[in-house]
Design a protein around this motif. Sequence first.
Motif, PDB file in Angstrom:
ATOM      1  N   VAL A  52      76.377   8.970  63.073  1.00  0.00           N
ATOM      2  CA  VAL A  52      75.568   7.799  62.756  1.00  0.00           C
ATOM      3  C   VAL A  52      76.534   6.692  62.372  1.00  0.00           C
ATOM      4  CG1 VAL A  52      73.806   6.827  61.243  1.00  0.00           C
ATOM      5  CG2 VAL A  52      73.631   9.209  61.981  1.00  0.00           C
ATOM      6  N   TYR A  53      76.293   5.471  62.884  1.00  0.00           N
ATOM      7  CA  TYR A  53      77.240   4.381  62.732  1.00  0.00           C
ATOM      8  C   TYR A  53      76.667   3.275  61.845  1.00  0.00           C
ATOM      9  CZ  TYR A  53      79.614   6.792  66.500  1.00  0.00           C
ATOM     10  OH  TYR A  53      80.255   7.744  67.247  1.00  0.00           O
ATOM     11  N   PHE A  54      77.486   2.832  60.906  1.00  0.00           N
ATOM     12  CA  PHE A  54      77.041   1.832  59.948  1.00  0.00           C
ATOM     13  C   PHE A  54      76.626   0.530  60.615  1.00  0.00           C
ATOM     14  CE2 PHE A  54      77.908  -1.852  57.251  1.00  0.00           C
ATOM     15  CZ  PHE A  54      77.029  -1.584  56.205  1.00  0.00           C
ATOM     16  N   VAL A  55      77.486  -0.024  61.455  1.00  0.00           N
ATOM     17  CA  VAL A  55      77.219  -1.330  62.067  1.00  0.00           C
ATOM     18  C   VAL A  55      76.031  -1.255  63.020  1.00  0.00           C
ATOM     19  CG1 VAL A  55      78.156  -3.133  63.563  1.00  0.00           C
ATOM     20  CG2 VAL A  55      79.592  -2.115  61.782  1.00  0.00           C
ATOM     21  N   ASN A  56      75.950  -0.199  63.788  1.00  0.00           N
ATOM     22  CA  ASN A  56      74.888  -0.078  64.786  1.00  0.00           C
ATOM     23  C   ASN A  56      73.546   0.335  64.191  1.00  0.00           C
ATOM     24  OD1 ASN A  56      77.634   0.762  65.906  1.00  0.00           O
ATOM     25  ND2 ASN A  56      76.541   0.322  67.803  1.00  0.00           N
ATOM     26  N   ASP A  57      73.584   1.270  63.248  1.00  0.00           N
ATOM     27  CA  ASP A  57      72.348   1.900  62.775  1.00  0.00           C
ATOM     28  C   ASP A  57      71.943   1.515  61.356  1.00  0.00           C
ATOM     29  OD1 ASP A  57      72.197   3.559  65.174  1.00  0.00           O
ATOM     30  OD2 ASP A  57      73.842   4.720  64.299  1.00  0.00           O
ATOM     31  N   ILE A  58      72.847   1.648  60.409  1.00  0.00           N
ATOM     32  CA  ILE A  58      72.486   1.560  58.998  1.00  0.00           C
ATOM     33  C   ILE A  58      72.291   0.122  58.523  1.00  0.00           C
ATOM     34  CG2 ILE A  58      73.142   2.196  56.655  1.00  0.00           C
ATOM     35  CD1 ILE A  58      72.451   4.543  58.576  1.00  0.00           C
ATOM     36  N   LEU A  59      73.249  -0.746  58.790  1.00  0.00           N
ATOM     37  CA  LEU A  59      73.148  -2.121  58.300  1.00  0.00           C
ATOM     38  C   LEU A  59      71.904  -2.839  58.829  1.00  0.00           C
ATOM     39  CD1 LEU A  59      74.316  -4.461  56.680  1.00  0.00           C
ATOM     40  CD2 LEU A  59      75.697  -5.062  58.682  1.00  0.00           C
ATOM     41  N   PRO A  60      71.629  -2.818  60.141  1.00  0.00           N
ATOM     42  CA  PRO A  60      70.430  -3.508  60.624  1.00  0.00           C
ATOM     43  C   PRO A  60      69.148  -2.958  59.998  1.00  0.00           C
ATOM     44  CG  PRO A  60      71.881  -2.979  62.447  1.00  0.00           C
ATOM     45  CD  PRO A  60      72.410  -2.250  61.259  1.00  0.00           C
ATOM     46  N   MET A  61      69.100  -1.652  59.784  1.00  0.00           N
ATOM     47  CA  MET A  61      67.928  -1.017  59.201  1.00  0.00           C
ATOM     48  C   MET A  61      67.691  -1.500  57.768  1.00  0.00           C
ATOM     49  SD  MET A  61      67.384   3.090  58.702  1.00  0.00           S
ATOM     50  CE  MET A  61      68.299   3.402  60.225  1.00  0.00           C
ATOM     51  N   LEU A  62      68.757  -1.570  56.981  1.00  0.00           N
ATOM     52  CA  LEU A  62      68.630  -2.000  55.593  1.00  0.00           C
ATOM     53  C   LEU A  62      68.343  -3.491  55.493  1.00  0.00           C
ATOM     54  CD1 LEU A  62      71.455   0.106  53.903  1.00  0.00           C
ATOM     55  CD2 LEU A  62      68.996   0.480  53.805  1.00  0.00           C
ATOM     56  N   VAL A  63      68.950  -4.284  56.362  1.00  0.00           N
ATOM     57  CA  VAL A  63      68.679  -5.723  56.358  1.00  0.00           C
ATOM     58  C   VAL A  63      67.210  -5.972  56.666  1.00  0.00           C
ATOM     59  CG1 VAL A  63      69.092  -7.885  57.592  1.00  0.00           C
ATOM     60  CG2 VAL A  63      71.025  -6.480  56.881  1.00  0.00           C
ATOM     61  N   SER A  64      66.669  -5.252  57.635  1.00  0.00           N
ATOM     62  CA  SER A  64      65.274  -5.434  58.036  1.00  0.00           C
ATOM     63  C   SER A  64      64.301  -4.978  56.958  1.00  0.00           C
ATOM     64  CB  SER A  64      64.999  -4.660  59.328  1.00  0.00           C
ATOM     65  OG  SER A  64      63.621  -4.672  59.646  1.00  0.00           O
ATOM     66  N   SER A  65      64.594  -3.843  56.326  1.00  0.00           N
ATOM     67  CA  SER A  65      63.636  -3.243  55.397  1.00  0.00           C
ATOM     68  C   SER A  65      63.795  -3.701  53.951  1.00  0.00           C
ATOM     69  CB  SER A  65      63.762  -1.713  55.436  1.00  0.00           C
ATOM     70  OG  SER A  65      63.481  -1.211  56.717  1.00  0.00           O
ATOM     71  N   CYS A  66      64.998  -4.103  53.567  1.00  0.00           N
ATOM     72  CA  CYS A  66      65.259  -4.323  52.143  1.00  0.00           C
ATOM     73  C   CYS A  66      65.880  -5.670  51.794  1.00  0.00           C
ATOM     74  CB  CYS A  66      66.203  -3.245  51.617  1.00  0.00           C
ATOM     75  SG  CYS A  66      65.767  -1.583  52.114  1.00  0.00           S
ATOM     76  N   ALA A  67      66.510  -6.333  52.732  1.00  0.00           N
ATOM     77  CA  ALA A  67      67.302  -7.526  52.411  1.00  0.00           C
ATOM     78  C   ALA A  67      66.600  -8.818  52.788  1.00  0.00           C
ATOM     79  CB  ALA A  67      68.665  -7.448  53.082  1.00  0.00           C
ATOM     80  N   MET A  68      65.273  -8.810  52.756  1.00  0.00           N
ATOM     81  CA  MET A  68      64.557 -10.046  53.023  1.00  0.00           C
ATOM     82  C   MET A  68      64.618 -10.951  51.790  1.00  0.00           C
ATOM     83  SD  MET A  68      62.535  -7.384  52.161  1.00  0.00           S
ATOM     84  CE  MET A  68      61.821  -6.755  53.664  1.00  0.00           C
ATOM     85  N   SER A  69      64.240 -12.207  51.961  1.00  0.00           N
ATOM     86  CA  SER A  69      64.265 -13.160  50.858  1.00  0.00           C
ATOM     87  C   SER A  69      63.384 -12.675  49.713  1.00  0.00           C
ATOM     88  CB  SER A  69      63.770 -14.524  51.346  1.00  0.00           C
ATOM     89  OG  SER A  69      63.727 -15.440  50.278  1.00  0.00           O
ATOM     90  N   GLY A  70      63.904 -12.771  48.496  1.00  0.00           N
ATOM     91  CA  GLY A  70      63.163 -12.338  47.325  1.00  0.00           C
ATOM     92  C   GLY A  70      63.507 -10.929  46.900  1.00  0.00           C
ATOM     93  N   CYS A  71      64.258 -10.224  47.734  1.00  0.00           N
ATOM     94  CA  CYS A  71      64.603  -8.846  47.406  1.00  0.00           C
ATOM     95  C   CYS A  71      66.118  -8.670  47.326  1.00  0.00           C
ATOM     96  CB  CYS A  71      63.973  -7.896  48.416  1.00  0.00           C
ATOM     97  SG  CYS A  71      62.156  -7.886  48.316  1.00  0.00           S
TER      98      CYS A  71
END
Length: 235
Positions: A52-71
């Motif tokens: 499992v790759y950080f740049v390909n899999d993990i970072l986009p997933m966390l940005v989408s689910s957790c790193a929105m404005s206000g969070c």
Amino acid sequence: MKRKPILMAGIMLSITLIYISCVHEVPVPSDTGGNGGGSIPVSGQPCSSDSVYFVNDILPMLVSSCAMSGCHDAASHEEGVILTSYAGIMKEVKAGNATNSSLYKVIVRTDGERMPPPPAPPMTAEQIAKIKTWINQGAKNNSCDRCDTTSFKFSTAIQPLIQNKCQGCHNPNSLGGGIDLSTYAGIKASALNGTLYGSVTWATGFTKMPQGGSKLPDCEIRQIKKWIDAGTPND
């Protein structure tokens, strides 16, 4: 004097709304690809099906689910947690030990303290498994080149891409821009009206998507374009 109860009620309502829309006691950030840089960089190294790759899999997933404005983006950093960079994410991860990592613990919770917080939908079993595997494999800041522009079927290419990189902000409980990308019908509608392609290409007049993250790799943008040009089939 009678204004005090009204003022306190307003403050409590604001706190409640923040609690509902953001995540608590989460761990995370990273140096790769945060906040509006260019396309996500890839190493050119072929992907292994066992990794499992950080740049390909993990970072986009966390940005989408957790790193929105206000969070947990760089501007809001709710509770001091930023999930848009490798360095930040590693503050909440014990490399090689997922079950002892704050990030993993909070995404598998089933109460109101899970991440993403209710009423947002929880991460899927597949997403949780990827995060667990990545941590247990050493939580490396790694990447690979897996994209294949000849593959643009909805079920195997487009839907997983949207689910991991866009759906966290575009689901029935978090309608960013009033757009729901949790279903084929919603994705198709966004594709047909030009919003999907305009957003992922960061075209003038469209909101850049993923918002707050890096631009999708050119290969993935080509996959989306080919799917749209093919008539957005539900294949």
